[in-house]
Enzyme design. Sequence first.
Site, PDB file in Angstrom:
ATOM      1  N   MET A   1      -6.624   9.182   7.703  1.00  0.00           N
ATOM      2  CA  MET A   1      -5.385   8.373   7.666  1.00  0.00           C
ATOM      3  C   MET A   1      -4.903   7.888   8.811  1.00  0.00           C
ATOM      4  O   MET A   1      -4.433   6.414   8.738  1.00  0.00           O
ATOM      5  CB  MET A   1      -4.205   9.303   7.248  1.00  0.00           C
ATOM      6  CG  MET A   1      -2.968   8.374   6.733  1.00  0.00           C
ATOM      7  SD  MET A   1      -1.564   9.713   6.214  1.00  0.00           S
ATOM      8  CE  MET A   1      -2.249  10.154   4.589  1.00  0.00           C
TER       9      MET A   1
ATOM     10  N   TYR B   1     -13.585  14.731   7.687  1.00  0.00           N
ATOM     11  CA  TYR B   1     -13.285  15.503   6.360  1.00  0.00           C
ATOM     12  C   TYR B   1     -14.567  15.378   5.675  1.00  0.00           C
ATOM     13  O   TYR B   1     -15.297  14.176   5.654  1.00  0.00           O
ATOM     14  CB  TYR B   1     -12.296  14.556   5.621  1.00  0.00           C
ATOM     15  CG  TYR B   1     -10.963  14.847   6.282  1.00  0.00           C
ATOM     16  CD1 TYR B   1     -10.109  16.273   5.959  1.00  0.00           C
ATOM     17  CD2 TYR B   1     -10.020  13.912   6.919  1.00  0.00           C
ATOM     18  CE1 TYR B   1      -9.024  16.507   6.583  1.00  0.00           C
ATOM     19  CE2 TYR B   1      -8.759  14.080   7.063  1.00  0.00           C
ATOM     20  CZ  TYR B   1      -8.336  15.424   6.987  1.00  0.00           C
ATOM     21  OH  TYR B   1      -6.818  15.627   7.411  1.00  0.00           O
TER      22      TYR B   1
ATOM     23  N   ARG C   1      -3.000 -15.037 -17.404  1.00  0.00           N
ATOM     24  CA  ARG C   1      -2.290 -14.299 -16.461  1.00  0.00           C
ATOM     25  C   ARG C   1      -0.680 -14.661 -16.614  1.00  0.00           C
ATOM     26  O   ARG C   1       0.310 -13.797 -17.202  1.00  0.00           O
ATOM     27  CB  ARG C   1      -2.436 -14.339 -15.086  1.00  0.00           C
ATOM     28  CG  ARG C   1      -1.875 -13.230 -14.147  1.00  0.00           C
ATOM     29  CD  ARG C   1      -2.342 -13.535 -12.561  1.00  0.00           C
ATOM     30  NE  ARG C   1      -2.267 -14.522 -11.975  1.00  0.00           N
ATOM     31  CZ  ARG C   1      -2.515 -14.730 -10.909  1.00  0.00           C
ATOM     32  NH1 ARG C   1      -3.165 -13.967  -9.956  1.00  0.00           N
ATOM     33  NH2 ARG C   1      -2.349 -15.965 -10.230  1.00  0.00           N
TER      34      ARG C   1
ATOM     35  N   LYS D   1       3.028 -16.033   0.598  1.00  0.00           N
ATOM     36  CA  LYS D   1       3.547 -14.782  -0.161  1.00  0.00           C
ATOM     37  C   LYS D   1       3.004 -13.516   0.666  1.00  0.00           C
ATOM     38  O   LYS D   1       2.059 -13.870   1.418  1.00  0.00           O
ATOM     39  CB  LYS D   1       3.140 -14.815  -1.549  1.00  0.00           C
ATOM     40  CG  LYS D   1       1.359 -14.779  -1.896  1.00  0.00           C
ATOM     41  CD  LYS D   1       1.250 -14.994  -3.561  1.00  0.00           C
ATOM     42  CE  LYS D   1      -0.283 -14.890  -3.403  1.00  0.00           C
ATOM     43  NZ  LYS D   1      -0.667 -15.071  -5.114  1.00  0.00           N
TER      44      LYS D   1
END
Length: 390
Positions: free
Chosen positions: A329, A276, A155, A57
Site C-alpha cells: 500500500m 506479501y 453512453r 475533468k
Amino acid sequence: MAQAAVSLTSGDTSTAPATPIEPAANGVLTVDLDAIVTNWRKLEGRGVPAECAAVVKANAYGCGIEPVVRALAGAGCKTFFVATLDEARRARTATSSAAIYVLDGFFAGTGPVYAELNCRPVIGDFAELAEWDAFCKVNGYHGGAAIHIDTGMNRLGISIAEAQALSARASQPNHGITLVMSHLACAEELQHPLNAKQVSAFREVARLFTGIPASLSNSSGIFLGPQFQFDLVRPGAALYGVNPTPESDNPMQQVVDLKARVVQVRNVERGDTVGYGATWTARRPTKLAIVASGYADGYFRSAGGVDGVRSADAIVGKTRCPIAGRISMDLTAIDITDLPSPLRRGQMVTLVGDGVTVDELARHFGTIGYEVLTSLGERYQRVYRGGGPR
C-alpha cells in the site's frame, strides 16, 4: 511488454523545481505547466481552423484544475470541459471569462449553481432538456447549453432521431443551444470502422443545427483528420502527455515527473523472500531500497516482482534494477545490488519522468495512461513549473 522503470536523481539540480521540496515529503509530483501549454498549442495548430478547448475533468487528469486552467487561459484557451459542478466551481476560480461546460449533465435543482458560475450543462436527455428549459424560462436565464448526441458510444446523449426532431429548434430565436457534440468511441484506433460510422452520422446531424458550433474530436480524434474536427476540438489526455496516437510515436511532451523517497536500504540473504505472498526470492545476497510509494499512491500493485517473471524496473543512475516482490500500500522494494555507487536513505527515486512515460507505466500496469495520471495519490507534494503567474 514495455518495462516500467524509475530513475534516481543523483545530485543533478539542473531540473530542480522552483518550489522547495518539503523535508517530510515522501514523494513529489512535479507538473510542467509549460509542457501542458506547449501540448495545447500543438493540438490547436493541428485542429485549425477549429477552436481548441481543454478537458480539465478529474482534477485536470490529476494535474490540478486551478493551475492548469490558469495556465491554459493565459495561453488563449477560451473553452473548458469538466465533469461536475464542483469541478466547474474550481475552474471558474481560475478564469472569469472562459466558457465552461459540465459533461455529466443537468440535474433538477442545480440551475442556480449554473447561473452563479456562468457555466453550461451538456444535456443528453430530453428530460434534462425540459428541466433546463423550465429553469431558464422561470428565471429569465440565457446562459446556454450543449446538446450531446449519441452517434455510437452508447453512453450519454440523445439519439440521432431525437436530434433530428430537436433540430427545428435551431431556427428559432433564443434557442439556447451553444454547442452540439458527440464523442468518439475508438478514435485511438485509426482504422476502426466505428470512426467512419460516427463521423458520417454526426456530420449529417450537425448540418441540421445550422449556425451552432459542432464538436466531435477528443485527443485522438484530432489526429484522424480534418473531417473529424468540425468547429471545436476537445483534447484531454494528450494535454497531459498521454500518447493520442498509440500506433505511432507520441507527439506530446511529457508533463509529470514523480519522485519517491528512499525510506530504508537493507540487506537480505540468498533464499530470503520479499514482500506479501513471498512472490520474489533473492537468488544471491541482495541489497534493497525501500521506497515510500505504493498502490495507495497510484503505483499499481500489478507492477510488483514475481519469481520467473521480469517485472517493473528501476533505473538508479544508469543502472537498471528490478522491483523486488509485491508492491504494498505504501512501499515498494527495489533490488539495487548492482549499483556502482551507494544509494542512501532520504534520496529521491523517479517513478515517472527521465524517459519513463505515463504510457510505459500504463502498459506495465495493464491499464491506460488516463488511469495512471488520475490515480496519482494525494500524499505526494505537488510542485508546479512554468505556466506564468499563479
